[in-house]
Design an enzyme around this catalytic site. Structure first.
Site: not given
Ligand code: AMP
Length: 601
Positions: A290, A292, A297, A312, A383, A459, A465
């Site tokens: 996708e 970025k 966020r 975020r 997303f 994570r 990323k």
């Protein structure tokens, strides 16, 4: 429960830097806390009376607390300020003033946890005329009945700077130690313990029947311990509220905890991909690439007609982005939902995306919100979806969630769109997609496993990323100096720190990259943000509460004894203010060491 019990605990926590000791101290307190006080005690341990995503804040300035100390002890403002300058902490100042004063007087009334909690709560509810004096009255009422030790922590709580070194990790462990059985060899040396020889056996047990467990091997003991910790952590990532988690754990109801529309969920995070090939290997192929985007966020919550927006860092920014609410209600076809998205600034003249810097000023904006909204238009790039019409979707796969998202979002350029995606196994196609994304001014691409669940706050490797290697670090400002000449009113030369197990360690000072005016990187703007965070001043030097994160460019990382991290930045330069990042997101000492080792290569 008397507030003195809590004050004693604060004092013990403050006096030990050891994480395990802190965990044990908190766990003992939680064990003896009655049910009806559990929530309050846990908030107070975090130096607050609300979950951290709550819009309400205790919020009292250092100046008002000075006046409060004055009215509750009779000490003059001048005397208080003088002591403050030497001690650097208003809590210690009020403690010593009361100690000296009250030697001959008896404390009138015992303070209870409930009383303190309620007065603090009231502080946030006050609005309008006369607010400051009413706030001073509420805190004075507490301080006049407080022992010196109690006063110290009341003052610190009121200025939102408790300084007892209790981070989320310690609280998570303490809650685990309190409500799950202890494990011999890890957090218990109890004689009587239930013997367990496998995870399967463990999962069949009614854990509330056992105080302690003994595992048949060291590895199993670790595995069980980590399993308990992860139960608390996962519950926390859903609710962001340790009070709620502890209550549920106490009553054996962790499984009933759910995300709620209106309460932010910790967003899923991404790991850096080393290369496209490595990403394909790590997330499996085909994968979903996708664009970025370089915005920020935004978690979008809608329940019926009500919409709430969170960053975020879980800050509520609904007011700042009022204009997108009608878009959300008209372009997403569901009653209740939680969407995950990136909000990006758009230049309506050139049709190009703006960089994060341009919209970041809208996040902190409290006045003239509408005017800035006209200037700086934003587009929602959705997303993910993690909740829809009564159903929590985090256990569905990426592929399934995206399908739902595509079904319910009606795209309209410059209002709401879905992130550009490409599903492929071909590294060349991904490379092309990456180049296209960069050419559009995006940051890079995300590489997502089609099979991955949505894992809040972690994570875990489901998302990677990929962006151009850039030599920037996210560091927090922990100190500054008052400038000279025409900059005398402004803070300049900022001390930057990384984090290591909850401790902030300095890596250098930055004085370049800043603007003279009308910019978020201007000295005036930074001084405005940082002034309330001043902890102490000595000559021109100012110590600051770690709060503001800067993105920093630099030439080289050197080993150096000058700073207590053991490293120094050569030629650091500020690139931008990262209001979207909290002190939890800054570089760790481990990362700094890693960057240092990489650069030698
Ligand atoms: P970083 O801030 O470098 O750790 O990158 C992760 C951030 O990228 C997320 O928190 C989002 O704000 C942002 N982002 C931009 N585009 C996307 C996307 N398509 N999917 C997920 N996150 C995205």
């Amino acid at each position: 429960m008397d507030y003195s019990v809590l004050a004693q605990v604060y004092s013990k926590l403050e006096s030990t830097p050891k994480r395990l000791e802190k965990t044990e101290i908190i766990s003992k307190l939680l064990k003896k806390t009655p049910n009806d006080l559990l929530e309050k005690v846990i908030y107070l341990l975090q130096g607050t009376v609300f979950p951290k995503w709550d819009e309400r804040k205790i919020g009292m300035s250092s100046q008002s607390i000075l006046k409060t100390i004055n009215s509750s002890t009779g000490a003059t403002i001048h005397a208080i300020e003088k002591e403050w300058a030497t001690k650097g902490d208003l809590g210690t100042v009020v403690e010593s003033i009361i100690k000296n004063k009250k030697q001959t007087t008896l404390f009138s009334k015992k303070l209870t946890v409930t009383k303190v909690f309620e007065n603090l709560m009231k502080l946030s509810e006050l609005e309008g005329k006369g607010t400051v004096s009413k706030k001073i009255q509420l805190v004075t009422e507490l301080i006049t009945s407080a022992t010196p030790l109690e006063a110290k922590y009341i003052a610190r709580t009121v200025i939102e700077d408790l300084r007892i070194g209790v981070q989320d990790g310690v609280l998570r462990d303490a809650v685990t130690w309190t409500y799950f059985p202890r494990i011999k060899g890890i957090n218990s040396n109890q004689e009587k313990a239930k013997l367990v020889s496998s995870m399967a056996e463990l999962k069949k047990l009614n854990l509330s029947n056992y105080e302690a467990l003994e595992a048949s091997s060291e590895e199993l003991a670790r595995e069980i311990y980590n399993y308990f910790i992860s139960q608390i952590e996962e519950s926390y990532n859903l609710t962001n509220d340790f009070s709620e988690v502890a209550l549920a754990a106490k009553h054996n109801k962790l499984h009933t905890l759910k995300m709620h529309v209106g309460k932010p969920v910790n967003p899923m995070l991404a790991i850096k991909a080393e290369s496209i090939e490595q990403a394909l290997e790590a997330v499996g192929s085909p994968l979903q690439a996708e664009h970025k985007l370089d915005g920020f966020r935004l978690q979008i919550h809608k329940k019926g007609k009500e919409v709430k927006l969170f960053t975020r860092r879980l800050e509520n920014v609904t007011k700042q982005f009022q204009e997108i609410i009608p878009i959300i209600t008209s372009h997403v076809n569901a009653d209740d939902f939680i969407l995950d998205s990136e909000l990006v600034g758009v230049d309506s003249k050139t049709d190009m995306y703006l960089s994060f810097q341009n919209i970041s000023q809208r996040i902190k904006r409290k006045h003239h919100i509408e005017k800035t909204a006209e200037h700086i238009k934003v587009e929602i790039n959705a997303f993910d979806i993690i909740y829809k019409d009564g159903k929590v979707l985090i256990d569905l796969t990426q592929e399934e969630r995206r399908k739902i998202l595509e079904k319910i979002v009606k795209e309209e350029k410059h209002k709401i769109v879905l992130t550009k995606k490409l599903i492929t196994s071909d590294p060349k196609e991904i490379e092309e997609f990456y180049k296209k994304s960069l050419a559009k001014g995006n940051e890079g691409i995300m590489l997502k496993s089609l099979q991955s669940k949505y894992v809040p706050g972690r994570r875990v490797g489901g998302w990677l990323k990929h962006k151009p290697v850039k030599e920037t670090l996210d560091l927090v400002i922990t100190g500054a100096e008052w400038g000279e000449g025409k900059r005398a009113k402004f803070l300049s030369s900022f001390t930057l720190s990384c984090i290591d197990n909850g401790k902030f360690l300095e890596v250098g000072k930055v004085g370049t990259g800043f603007k003279e005016k009308d910019d978020e990187l201007s000295f005036a703007e930074l001084t405005k943000i940082l002034r309330p965070k001043i902890i102490s001043e000595k000559g021109k030097e100012v110590k600051l509460k770690p709060y503001l994160v800067l993105e920093i460019n630099y030439e080289e990382l050197q080993k150096s004894p000058t700073y207590n991290s053991g490293f120094a930045l050569r030629f650091p330069r500020a690139i931008r203010v990262r209001l979207d990042k909290s002190i939890k997101n800054i570089e760790t000492l481990k990362r700094i060491k890693y960057y240092h080792s990489q650069q030698k290569k």
